[in-house]
Design a protein around this motif. Structure first.
Motif, PDB file in Angstrom:
ATOM      1  N   VAL A  50       0.954  -1.219  -0.139  1.00  9.81           N
ATOM      2  CA  VAL A  50       0.086  -0.053   0.079  1.00  9.81           C
ATOM      3  C   VAL A  50       0.738   1.214  -0.051  1.00  9.81           C
ATOM      4  O   VAL A  50       1.894   1.145   0.674  1.00  9.81           O
ATOM      5  CB  VAL A  50      -0.875   0.066   1.318  1.00  9.81           C
ATOM      6  N   ASP A  51       0.497   2.138  -0.775  1.00  8.26           N
ATOM      7  CA  ASP A  51       1.146   3.561  -0.996  1.00  8.26           C
ATOM      8  C   ASP A  51       0.981   4.500   0.457  1.00  8.26           C
ATOM      9  O   ASP A  51       0.017   4.656   0.666  1.00  8.26           O
ATOM     10  CB  ASP A  51       0.474   4.142  -2.134  1.00  8.26           C
ATOM     11  N   ALA A  52       1.949   4.458   1.135  1.00  4.27           N
ATOM     12  CA  ALA A  52       1.776   4.899   2.652  1.00  4.27           C
ATOM     13  C   ALA A  52       1.741   6.451   2.711  1.00  4.27           C
ATOM     14  O   ALA A  52       1.129   7.012   3.395  1.00  4.27           O
ATOM     15  CB  ALA A  52       3.292   4.545   3.376  1.00  4.27           C
ATOM     16  N   ALA A  61      -1.173  -4.121   9.724  1.00  2.80           N
ATOM     17  CA  ALA A  61      -1.963  -5.188  10.245  1.00  2.80           C
ATOM     18  C   ALA A  61      -3.412  -5.285   9.627  1.00  2.80           C
ATOM     19  O   ALA A  61      -4.092  -6.276   9.588  1.00  2.80           O
ATOM     20  CB  ALA A  61      -2.052  -4.978  11.823  1.00  2.80           C
ATOM     21  N   GLN A  62      -3.845  -4.142   8.870  1.00  2.00           N
ATOM     22  CA  GLN A  62      -4.899  -4.257   8.325  1.00  2.00           C
ATOM     23  C   GLN A  62      -5.032  -4.975   6.910  1.00  2.00           C
ATOM     24  O   GLN A  62      -4.146  -4.714   6.111  1.00  2.00           O
ATOM     25  CB  GLN A  62      -5.362  -2.566   7.724  1.00  2.00           C
ATOM     26  N   LYS A  63      -5.771  -6.025   6.641  1.00  2.00           N
ATOM     27  CA  LYS A  63      -5.856  -6.799   5.495  1.00  2.00           C
ATOM     28  C   LYS A  63      -7.303  -7.380   5.556  1.00  2.00           C
ATOM     29  O   LYS A  63      -7.991  -7.462   6.553  1.00  2.00           O
ATOM     30  CB  LYS A  63      -4.827  -7.776   5.627  1.00  2.00           C
ATOM     31  N   CYS A  64      -7.374  -7.730   4.518  1.00  2.00           N
ATOM     32  CA  CYS A  64      -8.713  -8.319   4.051  1.00  2.00           C
ATOM     33  C   CYS A  64      -9.335  -9.293   4.871  1.00  2.00           C
ATOM     34  O   CYS A  64     -10.363  -9.439   5.588  1.00  2.00           O
ATOM     35  CB  CYS A  64      -8.750  -8.870   2.467  1.00  2.00           C
ATOM     36  N   LEU A  65      -8.379 -10.168   5.515  1.00  2.00           N
ATOM     37  CA  LEU A  65      -8.588 -11.240   6.624  1.00  2.00           C
ATOM     38  C   LEU A  65      -9.218 -10.941   7.701  1.00  2.00           C
ATOM     39  O   LEU A  65     -10.290 -11.200   8.220  1.00  2.00           O
ATOM     40  CB  LEU A  65      -7.237 -11.894   6.862  1.00  2.00           C
ATOM     41  N   ASN A  66      -9.025  -9.680   7.973  1.00  2.00           N
ATOM     42  CA  ASN A  66      -9.760  -9.039   9.335  1.00  2.00           C
ATOM     43  C   ASN A  66     -10.690  -7.649   9.059  1.00  2.00           C
ATOM     44  O   ASN A  66     -10.749  -6.743   9.950  1.00  2.00           O
ATOM     45  CB  ASN A  66      -8.606  -8.625  10.483  1.00  2.00           C
ATOM     46  N   CYS A  67     -11.016  -7.764   7.626  1.00  2.00           N
ATOM     47  CA  CYS A  67     -12.072  -6.614   7.390  1.00  2.00           C
ATOM     48  C   CYS A  67     -13.427  -7.245   7.649  1.00  2.00           C
ATOM     49  O   CYS A  67     -13.653  -8.320   7.235  1.00  2.00           O
ATOM     50  CB  CYS A  67     -11.721  -6.294   6.128  1.00  2.00           C
ATOM     51  N   VAL A  89     -10.819 -11.889  -2.976  1.00  2.00           N
ATOM     52  CA  VAL A  89      -9.749 -10.738  -2.880  1.00  2.00           C
ATOM     53  C   VAL A  89      -8.789 -11.869  -1.954  1.00  2.00           C
ATOM     54  O   VAL A  89      -9.007 -12.802  -1.313  1.00  2.00           O
ATOM     55  CB  VAL A  89     -10.187  -9.754  -2.032  1.00  2.00           C
ATOM     56  N   ALA A  90      -7.580 -11.509  -1.926  1.00  2.00           N
ATOM     57  CA  ALA A  90      -6.258 -12.074  -1.263  1.00  2.00           C
ATOM     58  C   ALA A  90      -6.733 -11.851   0.303  1.00  2.00           C
ATOM     59  O   ALA A  90      -6.921 -10.625   0.674  1.00  2.00           O
ATOM     60  CB  ALA A  90      -5.168 -11.704  -1.666  1.00  2.00           C
ATOM     61  N   ALA A  91      -6.347 -12.957   0.908  1.00  2.00           N
ATOM     62  CA  ALA A  91      -6.577 -12.750   2.476  1.00  2.00           C
ATOM     63  C   ALA A  91      -5.628 -11.596   3.074  1.00  2.00           C
ATOM     64  O   ALA A  91      -5.895 -10.938   4.056  1.00  2.00           O
ATOM     65  CB  ALA A  91      -6.403 -14.164   3.192  1.00  2.00           C
ATOM     66  N   ASN A  92      -4.715 -11.545   2.290  1.00  2.00           N
ATOM     67  CA  ASN A  92      -3.570 -10.345   2.811  1.00  2.00           C
ATOM     68  C   ASN A  92      -3.752  -9.340   1.815  1.00  2.00           C
ATOM     69  O   ASN A  92      -2.699  -8.387   2.008  1.00  2.00           O
ATOM     70  CB  ASN A  92      -2.116 -10.965   2.586  1.00  2.00           C
ATOM     71  N   GLY A  93      -4.936  -9.110   1.160  1.00  2.00           N
ATOM     72  CA  GLY A  93      -4.864  -7.696   0.568  1.00  2.00           C
ATOM     73  C   GLY A  93      -5.419  -6.850   1.255  1.00  2.00           C
ATOM     74  O   GLY A  93      -5.722  -6.845   2.467  1.00  2.00           O
ATOM     75  N   VAL A  99     -12.726  -1.939   6.613  1.00  2.00           N
ATOM     76  CA  VAL A  99     -13.284  -1.557   8.151  1.00  2.00           C
ATOM     77  C   VAL A  99     -12.792  -2.801   9.016  1.00  2.00           C
ATOM     78  O   VAL A  99     -13.215  -3.870   8.500  1.00  2.00           O
ATOM     79  CB  VAL A  99     -14.853  -1.668   7.890  1.00  2.00           C
ATOM     80  N   LYS A 100     -12.043  -2.516  10.079  1.00  4.86           N
ATOM     81  CA  LYS A 100     -11.846  -3.444  10.775  1.00  4.86           C
ATOM     82  C   LYS A 100     -12.942  -4.487  11.477  1.00  4.86           C
ATOM     83  O   LYS A 100     -13.984  -3.663  11.825  1.00  4.86           O
ATOM     84  CB  LYS A 100     -11.127  -2.676  12.173  1.00  4.86           C
ATOM     85  N   LYS A 101     -12.703  -5.586  11.243  1.00  5.17           N
ATOM     86  CA  LYS A 101     -13.791  -6.527  11.755  1.00  5.17           C
ATOM     87  C   LYS A 101     -13.943  -6.482  13.192  1.00  5.17           C
ATOM     88  O   LYS A 101     -13.163  -6.269  13.895  1.00  5.17           O
ATOM     89  CB  LYS A 101     -13.315  -8.005  11.649  1.00  5.17           C
ATOM     90  N   ALA A 102     -15.486  -6.284  13.584  1.00  2.00           N
ATOM     91  CA  ALA A 102     -15.758  -6.147  15.127  1.00  2.00           C
ATOM     92  C   ALA A 102     -15.569  -7.320  15.767  1.00  2.00           C
ATOM     93  O   ALA A 102     -15.549  -8.438  15.467  1.00  2.00           O
ATOM     94  CB  ALA A 102     -17.347  -5.627  15.181  1.00  2.00           C
TER      95      ALA A 102
END
Ligand code: SF4
Length: 102
Positions: A50-52, A61-67, A89-93, A99-102
């Motif tokens: 990601v372009d910082a 730590a933000q990734k699709c897996l925990n979105c 989508v990739a789990a690490n995408g 949006v962080k998973k609640a």
């Protein structure tokens, strides 16, 4: 007799072909980062890419897996996303709609 064997063979080919087509239709393809919708959301298959500067609030730590919008299973390398219907989508995408998973 020969006609019966030929008929059975043709039916087997037809059933087999239908099964192959059905399984191909069910296989979902990965979201391409260059697809217009993916590009608009700045989707990347690797969250570390990601372009910082563009997304200063992004964290590794933000990734699709925990979105919240991710519908894949925790152990899978990819899964569905509510924003990309019919694709994976990739789990690490990551994308800008994260949006962080609640
Ligand atoms: Fe990944 Fe969430 Fe963006 Fe979907 S909305 S691509 S799960 S970060």
């Amino acid at each position: 007799m020969l006609n019966t064997n030929r008929r059975v063979f043709m039916m087997q080919v037809a059933v087999g072909s239908t099964a192959v087509i059905a399984s191909q239709a069910m296989a979902q393809s990965m979201v391409n980062e260059k697809d217009p919708q993916a590009a608009a959301l700045a989707y990347v298959a690797d969250t570390t890419k990601v372009d910082a500067k563009k997304y200063p609030k992004h964290a590794a730590a933000q990734k699709c897996l925990n979105c919240q919008l991710y519908t894949g299973k925790p152990a899978d390398a990819s899964g569905g996303c509510a924003l990309f219907a019919g694709k994976l989508v990739a789990a690490n995408g990551w994308c800008s709609a994260y949006v962080k998973k609640a």
